[in-house]
Motif scaffolding. Structure first.
Motif, mmCIF file in Angstrom:
data_model
loop_
_atom_site.group_PDB
_atom_site.id
_atom_site.type_symbol
_atom_site.label_atom_id
_atom_site.label_comp_id
_atom_site.label_asym_id
_atom_site.label_seq_id
_atom_site.Cartn_x
_atom_site.Cartn_y
_atom_site.Cartn_z
ATOM 1 N N ASP A 102 -87.155 -19.579 105.743
ATOM 2 C CA ASP A 102 -87.025 -19.399 104.293
ATOM 3 C C ASP A 102 -88.069 -18.441 103.729
ATOM 4 O OD1 ASP A 102 -85.592 -22.450 103.163
ATOM 5 O OD2 ASP A 102 -85.986 -21.932 105.234
ATOM 6 N N GLU A 140 -82.198 -17.692 94.661
ATOM 7 C CA GLU A 140 -81.298 -18.470 95.516
ATOM 8 C C GLU A 140 -80.198 -17.604 96.119
ATOM 9 O OE1 GLU A 140 -79.042 -21.354 97.506
ATOM 10 O OE2 GLU A 140 -81.136 -21.394 96.840
ATOM 11 N N GLN A 144 -79.434 -17.284 100.090
ATOM 12 C CA GLN A 144 -78.136 -17.466 100.734
ATOM 13 C C GLN A 144 -77.823 -16.316 101.690
ATOM 14 O OE1 GLN A 144 -74.982 -18.375 97.967
ATOM 15 N NE2 GLN A 144 -75.969 -20.250 97.258
ATOM 16 N N ASP A 147 -79.234 -17.450 104.811
ATOM 17 C CA ASP A 147 -78.335 -18.418 105.448
ATOM 18 C C ASP A 147 -77.233 -17.706 106.235
ATOM 19 O OD1 ASP A 147 -79.829 -20.179 103.916
ATOM 20 O OD2 ASP A 147 -78.251 -20.491 102.423
ATOM 21 N N ASN A 151 -76.236 -17.386 110.278
ATOM 22 C CA ASN A 151 -74.881 -17.637 110.761
ATOM 23 C C ASN A 151 -74.363 -16.470 111.597
ATOM 24 O OD1 ASN A 151 -71.674 -17.237 109.771
ATOM 25 N ND2 ASN A 151 -72.203 -19.266 110.534
ATOM 26 N N SER A 205 -83.550 -23.137 105.788
ATOM 27 C CA SER A 205 -82.383 -22.321 105.475
ATOM 28 C C SER A 205 -81.514 -22.093 106.711
ATOM 29 C CB SER A 205 -82.842 -20.974 104.900
ATOM 30 O OG SER A 205 -81.770 -20.253 104.363
ATOM 31 N N PHE A 208 -78.266 -24.422 107.169
ATOM 32 C CA PHE A 208 -76.991 -24.120 106.519
ATOM 33 C C PHE A 208 -76.165 -23.149 107.353
ATOM 34 C CE2 PHE A 208 -80.112 -24.851 103.019
ATOM 35 C CZ PHE A 208 -79.652 -26.109 102.644
ATOM 36 N N GLY A 209 -76.825 -22.105 107.835
ATOM 37 C CA GLY A 209 -76.110 -21.110 108.637
ATOM 38 C C GLY A 209 -75.613 -21.680 109.948
ATOM 39 N N VAL A 211 -74.950 -24.944 110.601
ATOM 40 C CA VAL A 211 -73.864 -25.895 110.336
ATOM 41 C C VAL A 211 -72.551 -25.144 110.130
ATOM 42 C CG1 VAL A 211 -72.943 -27.525 108.651
ATOM 43 C CG2 VAL A 211 -75.279 -27.783 109.460
ATOM 44 N N LYS A 212 -72.600 -24.070 109.367
ATOM 45 C CA LYS A 212 -71.372 -23.285 109.150
ATOM 46 C C LYS A 212 -70.858 -22.721 110.473
ATOM 47 C CE LYS A 212 -69.377 -19.395 106.616
ATOM 48 N NZ LYS A 212 -68.063 -20.113 106.620
#
Length: 350
Positions: A102, A140, A144, A147, A151, A205, A208-209, A211-212
């Motif tokens: 982050d 934010e 993202q 993030d 990914n 952070s 999130f990436g 998990v996606k």
């Protein structure tokens, strides 16, 4: 994202003053540290801690672990950590995911942290998509992007388990090819074969990436990559076993502090009864010792667990952003790093 329109003018006003990271090479803190050594209280503690860190660097057998928790990277110490790594003053890093992803990787992508010159209510900040760390702001929408970049990196890797070290190395490779900041800890670690471990990697952070990545792969019926936390422990313990003499420069506490200290116990469990406890240890923290938490547990307490030498340790109870630059500048200008052998522990896993 909320459907309500964002007031771009107001957002621009709040994100108008960039946090400037301190340059430890631009000033010589040695006279200040020397003077503090003749004082009392936290000043004298800091002077002794700085001497211990210099002793780590001067010891030809010592591997130095930089251990970071908290938000000092966002608050202005990011380049200080990068400078330590660039100049062979740390040999491995154990940190929170927030510090590495982050904050450092985030800025490596070209984004910034901002000074909060005023702090409106946090509901207003939420409506503007501004995240707050005390008196520091993050956009934010830019976070993202971090993030989605994580990914993207995950999607490009062969499926299977990866230690956080292995994945962070891929992040460093990405920054070396596409990054927008030279002084990134993640990028420099990749270039100098300095391993970085994040024992709670997905608590950042990156989570999130990743998990996606897994959800998209599962929906498509494809195998996916995953973070192997046990491999983190095994690899870091392997470094400790092979390093022998070691020293800890710890900023904050939490999981990274306990994780690096536990390598001694883990090595013993693996049959290495002759493993050395960490010979040198410095911790800078504001945590209160009375609640029994790991962040505040003294290094003397760690000795009872067989993790740290009781003779060469120093607690410094201070906000790290205000004292770390002095310690780091002093060590940089004393120059023990100029004759240190380069460990390049990252090559251990090549």
């Amino acid at each position: 994202m909320t459907d309500a329109p964002i007031n771009d003018t107001r957002k621009a006003e709040l994100l108008s003053t960039v946090v400037e990271h301190i340059d430890i090479t631009s000033f010589d803190a040695r006279p200040i540290i020397d003077a503090m050594g003749k004082m009392s209280f936290t000043s004298r503690d800091l002077a002794r801690a700085t001497r211990i860190y210099n002793d780590m660097l001067a010891d030809p057998d010592c591997t130095v672990f930089l251990v970071i928790a908290g938000s000092t990277s966002a608050g202005g110490c990011m380049d200080a950590y990068a400078e330590l790594l660039r100049n062979n003053m740390v040999d491995a890093v154990v940190a929170t995911g927030a510090t590495i992803v982050d904050m450092d990787f985030f800025e490596g992508l070209g984004h910034k942290h901002y000074q909060a010159l005023e702090v409106p209510d946090d509901d207003t900040l939420r409506s503007l998509y501004i995240d707050r760390i005390y008196d520091t702001y993050i956009d934010e929408e830019q976070l993202q992007d971090c993030d989605f970049t994580i990914n993207k990196i995950a999607n490009a890797l062969p499926p299977g388990p990866y230690s956080s070290r292995a994945f962070i190395r891929e992040m460093g490779k990405y920054l070396a090819e596409h990054g927008k900041k030279e002084n990134s800890l993640v990028k420099l670690a990749y270039e100098h074969d300095v391993p970085i471990f994040c024992p709670a990697f997905v608590d950042s952070s990156a989570g999130f990436g990743l998990v996606k990545h897994q959800v998209d792969c599962m929906k498509a019926g494809r195998p996916y990559m995953m973070i192997d936390a046990v491999a983190d422990f095994r690899e870091l313990t392997d470094i400790k076993i092979k390093a022998g003499t070691s020293g800890l420069l710890m900023i904050g506490g939490g999981v990274p502090k306990n994780f690096i200290q536990d390598t001694v116990v883990c090595a013993e469990i693996l049959g290495h009864e002759d493993v050395e406890v960490h010979k040198y240890a410095v911790q800078i923290t504001v945590a209160d010792v009375r609640d029994g938490a790991c962040s505040s547990s003294t290094l003397q307490e760690a000795a009872s667990w067989g993790k740290v030498n009781t003779g060469i340790e120093q607690m410094v109870f201070a906000e790290a952003g205000s004292v770390l630059p002095l310690l780091a500048s002093d060590a940089y200008h004393r120059g023990h790093w100029k004759t240190r052998a380069k460990r390049a522990w990252g090559k251990l896993f090549a």
